[in-house]
Design a protein around this motif. Structure first.
Motif, PDB file in Angstrom:
ATOM      1  N   ASP A   3       0.854  -1.139   0.009  1.00  0.00           N
ATOM      2  CA  ASP A   3      -0.074   0.009   0.108  1.00  0.00           C
ATOM      3  C   ASP A   3       0.961   1.340   0.024  1.00  0.00           C
ATOM      4  N   SER A  14      -0.824  -6.010  -5.376  1.00  0.00           N
ATOM      5  CA  SER A  14      -0.777  -7.421  -4.607  1.00  0.00           C
ATOM      6  C   SER A  14      -0.092  -8.652  -5.426  1.00  0.00           C
ATOM      7  N   ASP A  27      -6.664 -10.903  -0.213  1.00  0.00           N
ATOM      8  CA  ASP A  27      -5.895  -9.760   1.085  1.00  0.00           C
ATOM      9  C   ASP A  27      -6.193  -8.394   0.955  1.00  0.00           C
ATOM     10  N   HIS A  59      -7.822  -5.444   2.830  1.00  0.00           N
ATOM     11  CA  HIS A  59      -7.182  -4.287   3.244  1.00  0.00           C
ATOM     12  C   HIS A  59      -7.780  -3.017   3.094  1.00  0.00           C
ATOM     13  N   ARG A 107     -10.698  -2.318   4.998  1.00  0.00           N
ATOM     14  CA  ARG A 107     -10.294  -2.088   6.368  1.00  0.00           C
ATOM     15  C   ARG A 107      -9.916  -0.804   6.412  1.00  0.00           C
ATOM     16  N   THR A 108      -9.307  -0.303   5.384  1.00  0.00           N
ATOM     17  CA  THR A 108      -8.983   1.246   5.358  1.00  0.00           C
ATOM     18  C   THR A 108     -10.330   2.005   5.401  1.00  0.00           C
ATOM     19  N   HIS A 158      -6.666 -11.291   7.937  1.00  0.00           N
ATOM     20  CA  HIS A 158      -5.643 -10.626   7.562  1.00  0.00           C
ATOM     21  C   HIS A 158      -4.670 -12.029   7.748  1.00  0.00           C
TER      22      HIS A 158
END
Length: 320
Positions: free
Chosen positions: A149, A156, A164, A168, A171-172, A191
């Motif tokens: 990131d 990725s 994943d 992410h 989640r951000t 995760h």
């Protein structure tokens, strides 16, 4: 709502396309104040082949990428050829317009061709990291991680690492509670520890008849010993300097680094296939103590031996 545009072109792999569509196109989970509007964008008026089994049609052209908040570029059909110029231009335009741009697997080649990865860390599937680094030397390629990131640009590793990365981003955007809820629906870990280094197979020794074939086979059979460069040079009937040159040519690394890598790979095999305690495995691979093995194993693969054993023994996966 945040618009997520997934760019597709001819020959796109099915799995890499399905991952972002499944996550960002799902119903809004509990706890999320807002969610995503998913659009799939393809060359205008053209159906594209997906995975070699089906064709996908969408009313959204690649020009619509510039209006999205997030653009995701799944894997390329072929990393040998240059990516489609129309896709590269569209991704570059979207980034200039302020979009967050992410790639899954070899989609990183598209981002690199657009100049988005110059001076940045990036990753792709471990099979293609060397090609990415050679073709785009301005990119700092990290072959060992699941995703990178860099703020407005994300990349990725292969296939499942796309999940994943997508989690992410959720989640951000929405926090861990929402990302964990999405992961539970997918029946995947919110995760995953470590990086893709733990999934890379051990390199094959040089073919029979190669000047190093004999000494490498001997070293692999005696990893429990405290081998040195001098030991290998004597066995190969070479000077240490000549041995180093031969190693660099055949393996791309130094004798000591090659030995270290083989010890870690042997430890992986023993963790997967035996119930031996870590201290015994450390002795069998020439790393002495459990403490030393844990330190080197974690540094190399990103996870401790116990976590690695649990993951591969419970899942039935094998890294070899």
């Amino acid at each position: 709502m945040t618009t997520v545009a997934v760019a597709v072109t001819e020959g796109i792999p099915l799995f890499e396309l399905a991952a972002p569509c499944t996550i960002f196109g799902a119903d809004r989970p509990d706890g999320a104040g807002s969610w995503y509007e998913l659009v799939v964008c393809a060359p205008a008026g053209v159906g594209v082949g997906v995975g070699g089994w089906l064709r996908a049609e969408t009313p959204h052209g690649l020009d619509e990428l510039a209006r999205a908040d997030t653009v995701i570029v799944p894997a390329c059909h072929d990393v040998v050829d240059d990516p489609p110029a129309e896709l590269v231009d569209a991704v570059r335009t979207a980034h200039r317009a302020g979009a967050r741009v992410a790639s899954i697997c070899t989609g990183a080649f598209v981002l690199a061709a657009a100049g988005l990865l110059d001076g940045r860390r990036a990753t792709t599937h471990w099979m293609h990291t060397a090609r990415l680094a050679a073709r785009y030397p301005a990119v700092e390629v990290d072959p060992g991680v699941l995703y990178v990131d860099e703020g407005g640009v994300l990349t990725s590793a292969g296939k499942a690492a796309g999940i994943d990365l997508c989690l992410h981003m959720v989640r951000t955007d929405h926090g861990a509670v929402v990302a964990n809820a999405v992961a539970r629906l997918l029946v995947v870990a919110p995760h995953r520890p470590g990086g893709q280094a733990q999934f890379i197979a051990a390199p094959v020794p040089p073919r029979e008849g190669h000047p190093l074939a004999g000494v490498l086979a001997w070293a692999l059979a005696h990893l429990d010993r405290p081998l040195t460069v001098a030991d290998l040079a004597r066995r190969a009937h070479m000077s240490p300097r000549n041995l180093g040159r031969q190693f660099a040519s055949a393996t791309g690394t130094s004798p000591l680094h090659w030995l270290h890598t083989q010890r870690i790979h042997r430890a992986q095999e023993l963790l997967e296939n035996t119930d031996d305690p870590v201290d015994l495995i450390a002795d069998r691979v020439g790393l002495g103590t459990a403490t030393t093995l844990r330190r080197h194993f974690h540094r190399t693969l990103g996870v401790p031996p116990d976590t690695y054993r649990r993951s591969f023994r419970e899942s039935g996966l094998s890294a070899h």
